[in-house]
Design an enzyme around this catalytic site. Structure first.
Site, PDB file in Angstrom:
ATOM      1  N   SER A 104       0.744  -1.177  -0.225  1.00 21.96           N
ATOM      2  CA  SER A 104       0.275  -0.207   0.232  1.00 21.96           C
ATOM      3  C   SER A 104       1.059   1.325  -0.096  1.00 21.96           C
ATOM      4  O   SER A 104       1.987   1.262  -1.230  1.00 21.96           O
ATOM      5  CB  SER A 104      -0.880  -0.254   1.272  1.00 21.96           C
ATOM      6  OG  SER A 104      -1.681   0.777   1.298  1.00 21.96           O
ATOM      7  N   ASP A 242      -9.800  -5.363  -4.142  1.00 22.15           N
ATOM      8  CA  ASP A 242      -8.825  -4.786  -3.538  1.00 22.15           C
ATOM      9  C   ASP A 242      -9.161  -3.172  -3.878  1.00 22.15           C
ATOM     10  O   ASP A 242      -9.405  -3.091  -5.344  1.00 22.15           O
ATOM     11  CB  ASP A 242      -7.384  -4.107  -4.010  1.00 22.15           C
ATOM     12  CG  ASP A 242      -6.322  -4.310  -3.147  1.00 22.15           C
ATOM     13  OD1 ASP A 242      -6.615  -3.512  -2.704  1.00 22.15           O
ATOM     14  OD2 ASP A 242      -5.342  -5.120  -3.115  1.00 22.15           O
ATOM     15  N   HIS A 269      -7.908  -5.329  -0.059  1.00 23.18           N
ATOM     16  CA  HIS A 269      -6.466  -4.774   0.509  1.00 23.18           C
ATOM     17  C   HIS A 269      -5.238  -5.562   1.555  1.00 23.18           C
ATOM     18  O   HIS A 269      -4.679  -5.368   1.656  1.00 23.18           O
ATOM     19  CB  HIS A 269      -6.561  -3.142   0.534  1.00 23.18           C
ATOM     20  CG  HIS A 269      -5.645  -2.906   0.573  1.00 23.18           C
ATOM     21  ND1 HIS A 269      -5.353  -2.611  -0.863  1.00 23.18           N
ATOM     22  CD2 HIS A 269      -5.014  -2.282   1.657  1.00 23.18           C
ATOM     23  CE1 HIS A 269      -4.346  -1.454  -0.377  1.00 23.18           C
ATOM     24  NE2 HIS A 269      -4.150  -1.196   0.893  1.00 23.18           N
TER      25      HIS A 269
END
Length: 295
Positions: A104, A242, A269
């Site tokens: 991320s 995601d 995610h």
């Protein structure tokens, strides 16, 4: 497994690190957590890479986050200083040759670091990448429209009123998270620890009040025009559901010469949580392939 924990000095304070030592001589894997302002706690599931493959895995909590120590100076909470910090961590831990996995926000940091052309990086893994903040914001606008209308209305009203710290906004965020962040139940213990380790002030300063409301100093970040400069073997990962959407992740991977792409069909995610065995297997196979002697 032998586990070493401690602190290293960086600009602005000390960061906490964890080294899980494997028996193999292969280059270690350095893991960059998401956030900003989060910690590496949830990603420590990758300890099993050291256990099963013998490869050393190294983590650290970025300054201002988790178990790291430093003054709460907002001037330190910017991408350039975190890039500098990554280099300092590598130097002090002797990670001369290393593979790096970012998750991320960790991919934002990873890409910015790679564009400084550092030596010794053998490969890069972009897990649920955020490499274009404006594109991310547009993706979230689309995903929000998939939520119940009443949830959308709460989010819109709270953001317009500036009440993003309200309980109803937090409840709406939990609905979003259940769909696009993690689709399995997280244990109460993990939720409590990750919450205690998080620094929301760092998150708000650099990103904003939520995943889908980007107002921080990263809001204009976009490294896509330079991704073609990356010259290390690269792997892009994301979940089918995601918030780092498969469409955007595929686009990013297409910009990096020779990059590979893997989508986890039953994940959002957090594929390292949702499909941990497949995640570890995919990462391990990629790292082994990178290190195969060339013919």
């Amino acid at each position: 497994m032998k586990i070493e924990e401690g602190f290293v000095d960086v600009t602005g304070g000390k960061v906490w690190y964890r080294r899980v030592k494997g028996e193999a001589t292969a280059a270690p894997l350095l893991v960059l957590h998401g956030g900003p302002g989060s910690s590496c706690y949830a990603l420590q599931r990758l300890d099993k890479l050291a256990e099963y493959t013998g490869r050393t895995v190294v983590y650290y909590d970025q300054l201002g986050a988790g178990r790291s120590k430093g003054p709460t100076d907002k001037a330190l909470w910017n991408l350039n200083r975190y890039v500098e910090e990554l280099g300092q961590v590598r130097e002090q831990l002797g990670l001369n040759e290393v593979h790096i996995l970012g998750h991320s926000w960790g991919t934002t940091l990873l890409a910015a670091y790679l564009l400084t052309k550092p030596d010794g990086v053998k490969s890069a893994i972009f897990s649920s990448p955020c490499l274009d903040a404006p594109r991310w914001a547009k993706d979230q606008e689309r995903l929000l429209k998939e939520l119940p209308e009443e949830t959308q209305a709460v989010i819109a009203r709270c953001e317009a009123d500036g009440t993003t710290d309200s309980e109803e906004y937090q409840q709406a965020m939990r609905v979003f998270a259940k769909n696009f962040v993690c689709r399995i139940e997280i244990s109460p213990e993990e939720r409590e620890i990750t919450s205690q380790l998080a620094n929301l002030e760092v998150y708000n300063t650099m990103w904003g009040p939520s995943e889908f409301c980007v107002t921080g100093n990263l809001k204009e970040f976009d490294c896509t025009p330079r991704l073609n400069e990356l010259r290390v073997p690269s792997l892009f990962l994301c979940g089918r559901f995601d918030e780092a959407t498969p469409e955007s992740t595929s686009y990013f991977s297409s910009l990096v010469p020779g990059a590979k792409l893997h989508i986890f069909e039953n994940s959002a995610h957090s594929p390292y949580r949702e499909q941990p065995k497949e995640y570890r297997k995919t990462v391990a196979e990629f790292l082994d392939e990178v290190e195969l002697p060339s013919n």
